[in-house]
Every structure is written in structure tokens, then in C-alpha cells.
Design a protein around this motif. Sequence first.
Motif, PDB file in Angstrom:
ATOM      1  N   ALA A  32       0.835  -1.199   0.000  1.00 11.21           N
ATOM      2  CA  ALA A  32       0.000   0.000   0.000  1.00 11.21           C
ATOM      3  C   ALA A  32       0.869   1.248   0.000  1.00 11.21           C
ATOM      4  N   LYS A  33       0.263   2.346  -0.435  1.00 10.48           N
ATOM      5  CA  LYS A  33       0.943   3.644  -0.416  1.00 10.48           C
ATOM      6  C   LYS A  33       1.125   4.091   1.036  1.00 10.48           C
ATOM      7  N   LYS A  35       1.272   6.621   4.119  1.00  9.10           N
ATOM      8  CA  LYS A  35       0.544   7.830   4.528  1.00  9.10           C
ATOM      9  C   LYS A  35       1.213   8.393   5.772  1.00  9.10           C
ATOM     10  N   ASP A  40      -5.623   9.021   7.471  1.00  7.40           N
ATOM     11  CA  ASP A  40      -5.720   9.136   6.021  1.00  7.40           C
ATOM     12  C   ASP A  40      -5.675   7.773   5.312  1.00  7.40           C
ATOM     13  N   SER A  42      -6.710   4.228   3.842  1.00  8.19           N
ATOM     14  CA  SER A  42      -7.940   3.586   3.378  1.00  8.19           C
ATOM     15  C   SER A  42      -7.588   2.381   2.513  1.00  8.19           C
ATOM     16  N   ALA A  43      -8.582   1.562   2.241  1.00  6.97           N
ATOM     17  CA  ALA A  43      -8.376   0.376   1.398  1.00  6.97           C
ATOM     18  C   ALA A  43      -7.958   0.771  -0.015  1.00  6.97           C
ATOM     19  N   ASP A  44      -8.295   1.971  -0.453  1.00  5.68           N
ATOM     20  CA  ASP A  44      -7.922   2.437  -1.793  1.00  5.68           C
ATOM     21  C   ASP A  44      -6.417   2.623  -1.940  1.00  5.68           C
ATOM     22  N   ASP A  45      -5.687   2.669  -0.823  1.00  4.26           N
ATOM     23  CA  ASP A  45      -4.236   2.833  -0.873  1.00  4.26           C
ATOM     24  C   ASP A  45      -3.509   1.543  -1.251  1.00  4.26           C
ATOM     25  N   PHE A  47      -2.213  -1.236  -3.504  1.00  9.83           N
ATOM     26  CA  PHE A  47      -1.993  -1.320  -4.948  1.00  9.83           C
ATOM     27  C   PHE A  47      -1.511  -2.696  -5.401  1.00  9.83           C
TER      28      PHE A  47
END
Length: 83
Positions: A32-33, A35, A40, A42-45, A47
Motif C-alpha cells: 500500500a501507499k 501515509k 488518512d 484507506s483500502a484504496d491505498d 496497490f
Amino acid sequence: MEALGQAITSWVLEGHIVEVPGLGNIRAEVRAKAKSDASDVSADDIFRHHLLLTPTKEIKNALNSTPINITCFDKDGNEVNRD
């Protein structure tokens, strides 16, 4: 083999590390990205999802003691280097 694959899949998806005797451990891993603040995240991080195999010491030793031969060819198929 199919039943083994299904069992490994279900255990890994539940978050377990699965030990396969003579082979090693299999576990799920995500990348994940980063942070700077925990609020900040989230699951959207995420990849990347993949399975990670950590081989047994015996397999690692066997791989490290196996000779590797490298042969390079040019675009015409002629051998240019052998190591």
C-alpha cells in the motif's frame, strides 16, 4: 492437489500463514501507499495483492548451492558470452 489448493486458499484468505511441510510457508501480502497520518489510510491505498512463499531452509540451501550457467546471445542468435 486440487483439494490442497482449495484448503490453502481458504486458510490464506482468512489471514493465516499456511505451512506446507517440505516446501515452506505461504501467506497473503498486500502493498500500500505510505501515509503520514493514520486517519488518512484507506483500502484504496492498496496497490498490490500477492502470495508470498518463504521456502524451507533445505530448499534455500539447495538453491544457493546449485550452479548457474548463463549464456548470452546477440540479436542474430550468436553466442557472445558464457559464464
